[in-house]
Scaffold this motif. Structure first.
Motif, PDB file in Angstrom:
ATOM      1  N   GLN A   1       0.822  -1.202   0.000  1.00 32.22           N
ATOM      2  CA  GLN A   1       0.000   0.000   0.000  1.00 32.22           C
ATOM      3  C   GLN A   1       0.863   1.261   0.000  1.00 32.22           C
ATOM      4  OE1 GLN A   1      -2.440   0.660   3.506  1.00 32.22           O
ATOM      5  NE2 GLN A   1      -4.105   1.493   2.285  1.00 32.22           N
ATOM      6  N   SER A   2       1.901   1.276   0.844  1.00 31.39           N
ATOM      7  CA  SER A   2       2.800   2.433   0.890  1.00 31.39           C
ATOM      8  C   SER A   2       3.556   2.596  -0.421  1.00 31.39           C
ATOM      9  CB  SER A   2       3.800   2.281   2.040  1.00 31.39           C
ATOM     10  OG  SER A   2       3.148   2.302   3.280  1.00 31.39           O
ATOM     11  N   THR A   3       4.013   1.483  -0.986  1.00 29.43           N
ATOM     12  CA  THR A   3       4.766   1.544  -2.242  1.00 29.43           C
ATOM     13  C   THR A   3       3.902   2.073  -3.378  1.00 29.43           C
ATOM     14  OG1 THR A   3       6.142  -0.314  -1.528  1.00 29.43           O
ATOM     15  CG2 THR A   3       6.140   0.201  -3.874  1.00 29.43           C
ATOM     16  N   LYS A   4       2.657   1.601  -3.455  1.00 24.86           N
ATOM     17  CA  LYS A   4       1.749   2.092  -4.500  1.00 24.86           C
ATOM     18  C   LYS A   4       1.504   3.580  -4.345  1.00 24.86           C
ATOM     19  CE  LYS A   4      -0.760  -2.256  -4.898  1.00 24.86           C
ATOM     20  NZ  LYS A   4      -2.021  -2.944  -4.566  1.00 24.86           N
ATOM     21  N   ALA A   5       1.319   4.024  -3.116  1.00 22.64           N
ATOM     22  CA  ALA A   5       1.092   5.450  -2.889  1.00 22.64           C
ATOM     23  C   ALA A   5       2.308   6.265  -3.334  1.00 22.64           C
ATOM     24  CB  ALA A   5       0.789   5.702  -1.410  1.00 22.64           C
ATOM     25  N   ALA A   6       3.509   5.782  -3.029  1.00 25.54           N
ATOM     26  CA  ALA A   6       4.725   6.485  -3.437  1.00 25.54           C
ATOM     27  C   ALA A   6       4.840   6.547  -4.962  1.00 25.54           C
ATOM     28  CB  ALA A   6       5.950   5.796  -2.834  1.00 25.54           C
TER      29      ALA A   6
ATOM     30  N   GLU B   1      10.768  -4.630  -8.549  1.00 26.27           N
ATOM     31  CA  GLU B   1      10.287  -5.719  -9.409  1.00 26.27           C
ATOM     32  C   GLU B   1      11.121  -6.984  -9.226  1.00 26.27           C
ATOM     33  OE1 GLU B   1       7.627  -5.948 -11.634  1.00 26.27           O
ATOM     34  OE2 GLU B   1       6.996  -4.196 -10.500  1.00 26.27           O
ATOM     35  N   LEU B   2      12.404  -6.818  -9.027  1.00 19.11           N
ATOM     36  CA  LEU B   2      13.271  -7.991  -8.868  1.00 19.11           C
ATOM     37  C   LEU B   2      13.021  -8.709  -7.552  1.00 19.11           C
ATOM     38  CD1 LEU B   2      16.640  -6.528 -10.218  1.00 19.11           C
ATOM     39  CD2 LEU B   2      15.011  -8.002 -11.422  1.00 19.11           C
ATOM     40  N   ARG B   3      12.537  -7.983  -6.519  1.00 21.14           N
ATOM     41  CA  ARG B   3      12.262  -8.617  -5.224  1.00 21.14           C
ATOM     42  C   ARG B   3      11.106  -9.600  -5.308  1.00 21.14           C
ATOM     43  NH1 ARG B   3      13.073  -3.332  -2.998  1.00 21.14           N
ATOM     44  NH2 ARG B   3      10.814  -3.025  -2.977  1.00 21.14           N
ATOM     45  N   GLY B   4      10.209  -9.380  -6.230  1.00 21.74           N
ATOM     46  CA  GLY B   4       9.081 -10.292  -6.360  1.00 21.74           C
ATOM     47  C   GLY B   4       7.976 -10.064  -5.355  1.00 21.74           C
TER      48      GLY B   4
ATOM     49  N   ARG C   1      -0.939  -4.313  -9.856  1.00 15.26           N
ATOM     50  CA  ARG C   1      -1.066  -2.857  -9.854  1.00 15.26           C
ATOM     51  C   ARG C   1       0.270  -2.181  -9.580  1.00 15.26           C
ATOM     52  NH1 ARG C   1      -2.827   1.317 -12.282  1.00 15.26           N
ATOM     53  NH2 ARG C   1      -3.398   3.080 -10.948  1.00 15.26           N
ATOM     54  N   MET C   2       1.067  -2.758  -8.696  1.00 13.33           N
ATOM     55  CA  MET C   2       2.391  -2.188  -8.431  1.00 13.33           C
ATOM     56  C   MET C   2       3.254  -2.198  -9.678  1.00 13.33           C
ATOM     57  SD  MET C   2       3.464  -3.511  -4.628  1.00 13.33           S
ATOM     58  CE  MET C   2       5.193  -3.130  -4.833  1.00 13.33           C
TER      59      MET C   2
ATOM     60  N   ALA D   1       4.812   2.549 -15.433  1.00 10.79           N
ATOM     61  CA  ALA D   1       4.347   3.881 -15.850  1.00 10.79           C
ATOM     62  C   ALA D   1       5.321   4.960 -15.387  1.00 10.79           C
ATOM     63  CB  ALA D   1       2.950   4.140 -15.287  1.00 10.79           C
ATOM     64  N   ALA D   2       5.830   4.825 -14.169  1.00  8.16           N
ATOM     65  CA  ALA D   2       6.807   5.798 -13.668  1.00  8.16           C
ATOM     66  C   ALA D   2       8.103   5.727 -14.460  1.00  8.16           C
ATOM     67  CB  ALA D   2       7.065   5.552 -12.181  1.00  8.16           C
TER      68      ALA D   2
END
Length: 399
Positions: free
Chosen positions: A248-253, A283-286, A291-292, A298-299
């Protein structure tokens, strides 16, 4: 059809649905049952249509689901629907429950406006905790806190409070679910608030709610404010992506980065903050979901609109490989962003090394698959452009 429960006059209609039974096999009186939840009411209240409901159920119906009608009669209820406690029915339910099941506690009295206003005037750690507790008790309490002017008072408090108190204020703001029309005018050019939130998201123990509120704020702030964002701000946001505290925090960032990235000066700051590497490593962490990945790609596509962004992606040992690997595996939206990234690299940064790496990691074969898939508008044309570059590179190598 749901049945109605007693009105203020004590009348109730028969129901077609069988009554609930308690653990001893005794039938629960029908008028003890909430027409919405079909459970025994704990805090019965009467609407202006004369039907009794459990307070929590009817408040959710009216204020969360925003249904402006009586569930039983389908009559329209006023916008400020008054819910009158049905004390007689509550006492009957409590007496019956004490004999047959567990005793139902007496509900708390709804909050009053003078008490809420006093707590907002005397904001401190204890009063914030008390306000949060009051807001959690019922939807009517939450709305009363909003009507008392909580949004303006809490936002002013945030810019001056200690980190611990600011965190409590943020928690309360999020729990109030303030409507955009209340927040918008207060956030539009509030750069002091952005400075305060930057300090909070830089602190690992305080950033979860801070980044969530920052994401909400960025949907409402002015373009003028977005153009003034400092490099320190983007370093703090990129740090949240690296920290990987929660999805959730990562998506918000990521959403904050996307909202900031249409301006070229911001893109340069985002890249300089190490956001490209943070997203690739995410992405590499899996530990990401669909959505992430879509937000991350996109970023990256936005960053690739500047030379520094393309250099950061191509210079990462796993950058191009990660983008190629995400194609055909996530969603059509992710495919579109991945193809957009490869198009930017091919159009503006197509060195021999970059093209060779794209071939080596299987980008060309993935692009062929994208062209055969049900992709979004314009994606096939971009994929075709990149493939032509690969063909031209192959012919050059043969010569």
């Amino acid at each position: 059809m749901p049945f109605s429960s007693p009105s203020s006059t004590g009348h109730h209609s028969a129901a077609d649905r069988p009554a609930m039974d308690d653990h001893d096999g005794d039938e629960v009186p029908r008028y003890f049952i909430c027409p919405i939840s079909l459970q025994i009411m704990k805090d019965p209240v009467i609407t202006t249509t004369g039907i009794t409901y459990d307070r929590d159920c009817i408040e959710r119906w009216l204020f969360v689901d925003r249904r402006p009608t009586c569930p039983v009669t389908n009559e329209t209820l006023p916008a400020e629907a008054e819910l009158t406690p049905n004390h007689t029915l509550r006492r009957l339910i409590q007496c019956w429950s004490a004999r047959h099941t567990d005793r139902i506690p007496t509900p708390r009295t709804p909050a009053d406006l003078p008490t809420i206003q006093r707590l907002l005037q005397e904001l401190s750690g204890p009063s914030l905790c008390l306000l949060s507790s009051i807001a959690a008790e019922s939807e009517s309490n939450r709305l009363l806190i909003i009507r008392a002017g909580a949004s303006r008072r809490l936002l002013c408090f945030l810019t001056k409070a200690s980190p611990a108190s600011a965190y409590s204020a943020l928690s309360l703001l999020l729990s109030l679910r303030l409507p955009p029309e209340d927040l918008g005018p207060l956030l539009s050019d509030n750069y002091d608030l952005i400075e305060s939130l930057t300090a909070l998201i830089s602190s690992p123990e305080h950033h979860p709610n801070a980044i969530l509120f920052l994401k909400t704020s960025f949907d409402l702030v002015s373009v003028k404010l977005l153009e003034r964002l400092k490099a320190e701000f983007f370093h703090a946001v990129a740090g949240i992506i690296r920290a990987a505290i929660s999805n959730q925090s990562t998506k918000a960032a990521l959403q904050v980065l996307l909202r900031s990235s249409p301006w070229g000066t911001n893109r340069t700051k985002i890249v300089a903050a190490g956001a490209a590497a943070a997203i690739i490593e995410m992405e590499l962490r899996g530990d990401r979901d669909r959505r992430m990945t879509e937000l991350g790609l996109a970023a990256l596509e936005q960053m690739c609109m500047c030379a520094d962004g393309r250099a950061a992606l191509a210079g990462h040992p796993a950058g191009i490989a990660m983008v190629a690997k995400r194609m055909i595996r996530v969603s059509p939206a992710a495919d579109a962003k991945a193809v957009g990234i490869l198009t930017m690299l091919s159009k503006y940064s197509a060195t021999a090394e970059v093209v060779q790496e794209m071939l080596a990691v299987g980008a060309a074969s993935k692009l062929c698959l994208v062209m055969q898939a049900d992709c979004l508008s314009g994606v096939r044309e971009k994929a075709r452009f990149v493939l032509r570059l690969h063909l031209g590179f192959g012919r050059t190598r043969l010569v």
